[in-house]
Scaffold this active site. Structure first.
Site, PDB file in Angstrom:
ATOM      1  N   HIS A 129      -3.619  -5.107   0.154  1.00 14.43           N
ATOM      2  CA  HIS A 129      -3.133  -5.672   1.419  1.00 14.43           C
ATOM      3  C   HIS A 129      -3.207  -7.203   1.369  1.00 14.43           C
ATOM      4  CE1 HIS A 129      -2.731  -1.986   3.880  1.00 14.43           C
ATOM      5  NE2 HIS A 129      -3.657  -1.518   3.062  1.00 14.43           N
ATOM      6  N   GLU A 138      -1.809  -9.360   3.171  1.00 15.20           N
ATOM      7  CA  GLU A 138      -1.770 -10.007   4.486  1.00 15.20           C
ATOM      8  C   GLU A 138      -3.146 -10.466   4.946  1.00 15.20           C
ATOM      9  OE1 GLU A 138      -1.772  -5.480   5.475  1.00 15.20           O
ATOM     10  OE2 GLU A 138      -1.102  -6.813   3.860  1.00 15.20           O
ATOM     11  N   CYS A 145       0.846  -1.194   0.000  1.00 11.64           N
ATOM     12  CA  CYS A 145       0.000   0.000   0.000  1.00 11.64           C
ATOM     13  C   CYS A 145       0.885   1.250   0.000  1.00 11.64           C
ATOM     14  CB  CYS A 145      -0.973  -0.038   1.171  1.00 11.64           C
ATOM     15  SG  CYS A 145      -2.348   1.122   1.003  1.00 11.64           S
TER      16      CYS A 145
END
EC number: 6.3.4.2
Length: 552
Positions: free
Chosen positions: A518, A520, A378
């Site tokens: 993102h 994750e 990001c």
């Protein structure tokens, strides 16, 4: 009909209700039940999207674009069900909904009160989130005794009463502190916490007693006597070196059996072999790497919870112990990036605001110039783009309008129109509200063949977003001419989703990747995530190469 397990907490906050609830859910799922989890947050904010990471920790983004509590990240990492907007709601959302109904006249002129209107609305939200599942575990945020939590606890009590016998169970997590001066565990706080819960009209079916050590049988018997909970339902939950040991800990003490008996369920036996394998991999690594994470919220690592877990998942799947050292980007800004030379790889995570951004840009440059694997997420991608534009592409005044609204070369800028996860066109400007005005949720785009991203993902990528600013297409062509590769773009707006450096030629780098999304949020301990696994493999290769240089 859906059965419910309400998980409450007592004595103090931050005992791990989310981990406990997710671990129990994992056991029940392994027994063949279709399970989901809900998080009820007592704060008045509509969602955590505008809350400071220092106040709230990470904001977890669901596939359908909800900004939610970080516990939903734990839920997705422990069970296979994906969380949605309906899996997390707050006091703010409940009151907002009730007030809208009152304004529309839906209450037919009645006086709107906490009971029944607020509590009924809470129950409606719970049923909505639980629909279609065998069991819904409902975590009630806060601590028993808090004023803010009372409407949620009352709603849970009413739901249990209305749903009937064997439809709901209550699990209460509490603290049993060890006093060094007395040399013993103290059960009185737990006794008082259960007493407070019973005053509300809720009697727990099981107690999870948190301590820094296993609780002896005589202390468990004492807790049982004074709390009116059967002794076998007083579960000892002690500190573990990894959260992935908790499902086995709860299973060994029969928590799932107690819950299933209460709910009149007779599912198949549990199979926790996947958790046994995960713990074995964590405890028996063959390699180790150290990652330098350069951020601005490093004093509160809960701000990067999903990210640190994703790195550990990648370690599991590469047989590596992943050590993470958190570095304050402001300190790098002040003293320079030379401290980064010792790391096997560098990661710059997402974030907001101007503070410390030049330190992140310096970290991106240091990684590029010293061939250290770099992963920008990001904002981490945006600072890498700014750095490359300034120092390679000749755009010496390159910046983001987030940090300098009047910059002459806005290589990163606020996008004012985009297509959201469901295809809906969203618009915003500098005067828009901060809350709910970002590009949010999962989106899919094609990946450019022959790139590192294509090796990692294949032909397309679907990931979750949470950001307002994008790479500016007006300048992107010039940066690409200078050697940067844009390896994925959004289909509708052609916005940059992945950028990387080539692995051959003038600007070659072994592993340098920035992503606007993102990743994750999609990592689990069972499967890891291909991007994080590739990153850790690159860190291992860099470490090996550096060690070889020392030998020669």
């Amino acid at each position: 009909m859906t059965k419910f397990v309400f998980v409450t907490g007592g004595v103090v906050s931050s005992l791990g209700k989310g981990i406990a609830a997710a671990s129990l859910a994992a056991i029940l799922e392994s027994r063949g039940l279709k399970v989901t989890l809900l998080k009820l947050d007592p704060y008045i904010n509509v969602d955590p999207g505008t809350m400071s990471p220092f106040q709230h920790g990470e904001v977890f983004v669901t596939e359908d674009g909800a900004e939610t509590d970080l516990d939903l990240g734990h839920y997705e990492r422990f069970i296979t069900a994906k969380m949605r907007k309906v899996n997390n709601f707050t006091t703010g959302q409940i009151y907002e909904s009730v007030i809208r109904k009152e304004r529309r006249g839906e209450y037919l002129g009645k006086t709107v009160q906490v009971i029944p209107h607020i509590t009924n609305e809470i129950q409606d939200y719970i049923y909505r989130g639980a629909e279609g599942f065998d069991v819904a575990l409902v975590e009630i945020g806060g601590t028993v005794g808090d004023i803010e939590s009372l409407p949620f606890l009352e709603a849970a009590r009413q739901l249990s009463l209305r749903a009937g016998r064997n439809a709901a169970a209550f699990v209460h997590l509490t603290l049993v502190p060890y006093l060094v001066s007395a040399g013993e565990l103290k059960t009185k706080p737990t006794q008082h916490s259960v007493q407070k819960l019973r005053e509300i009209g809720i009697s727990p079916d099981a107690l999870l007693c948190r301590a820094d050590r296993p609780i002896p049988d005589d202390e468990r018997a004492k807790i049982s006597l004074f709390s009116n909970v059967p002794e076998d339902a007083v579960i000892s939950v002690w500190d573990a070196d990894t959260i992935y040991k908790i499902p086995q800990m709860l299973y060994d003490q029969g928590l799932d059996r107690i819950v299933c008996e209460k709910l009149a369920l007779s599912p198949k036996p549990a199979d926790l072999s996947v958790w046994t394998k995960l713990v074995h991999a964590l405890e028996n690594p063959k390699h180790s790497v150290t990652i330098g994470m350069v951020g601005k919220y490093v004093d509160l690592t809960e701000s990067y919870k999903s990210l640190t877990e994703a790195l550990r998942h990648a370690g599991i799947h590469t047989e590596s112990r992943v050590n993470i050292e958190y570095l304050d980007s402001e300190e790098i800004e002040a003293s320079g990036p030379q401290c980064l030379a010792k790391y096997d790889a560098i990661l710059v995570p997402g974030g907001f605001g101007k503070r410390g951004v030049e330190g992140k840009i310096a970290a991106a440059r240091f990684a590029r110039e010293h061939a250290i694997p770099y992963f920008g997420i990001c904002l981490g991608m945006q600072v890498a783009l700014i750095e490359y534009a300034r120092n390679v592409a000749g755009l010496t005044k390159a910046n983001s309008t987030e940090f300098d609204p009047d910059t002459e070369q806005p290589v990163v800028a606020l996008i004012n129109e985009w297509q959201n996860h469901d295809g809906k066109v969203e618009r915003r400007d500098l005067n828009s509200d901060l809350g709910g005005t970002m590009r949010l949720g999962s989106q899919t785009c094609a990946v450019k063949p022959g790139t590192l991203a294509a090796e990692i993902y294949g032909n397309e990528v679907t990931e979750r977003h949470r950001h307002r600013y994008e790479a500016n297409n007006h300048y992107l062509g010039r940066v690409e001419e200078a050697g940067l590769i844009v390896s994925a773009r959004t289909p509708a707006e052609s916005l940059c989703e992945i950028m990387e450096l080539p692995r051959t030629g003038e600007h070659a780098h072994p592993w340098y990747v920035g992503v606007q999304y993102h990743p994750e949020f999609n990592s689990t301990p069972r499967d890891g995530h291909p991007l994080f696994i590739s990153f850790i493999k690159a860190a291992l290769a860099h470490k090996q190469a550096e060690e070889s240089k020392k030998v020669t």
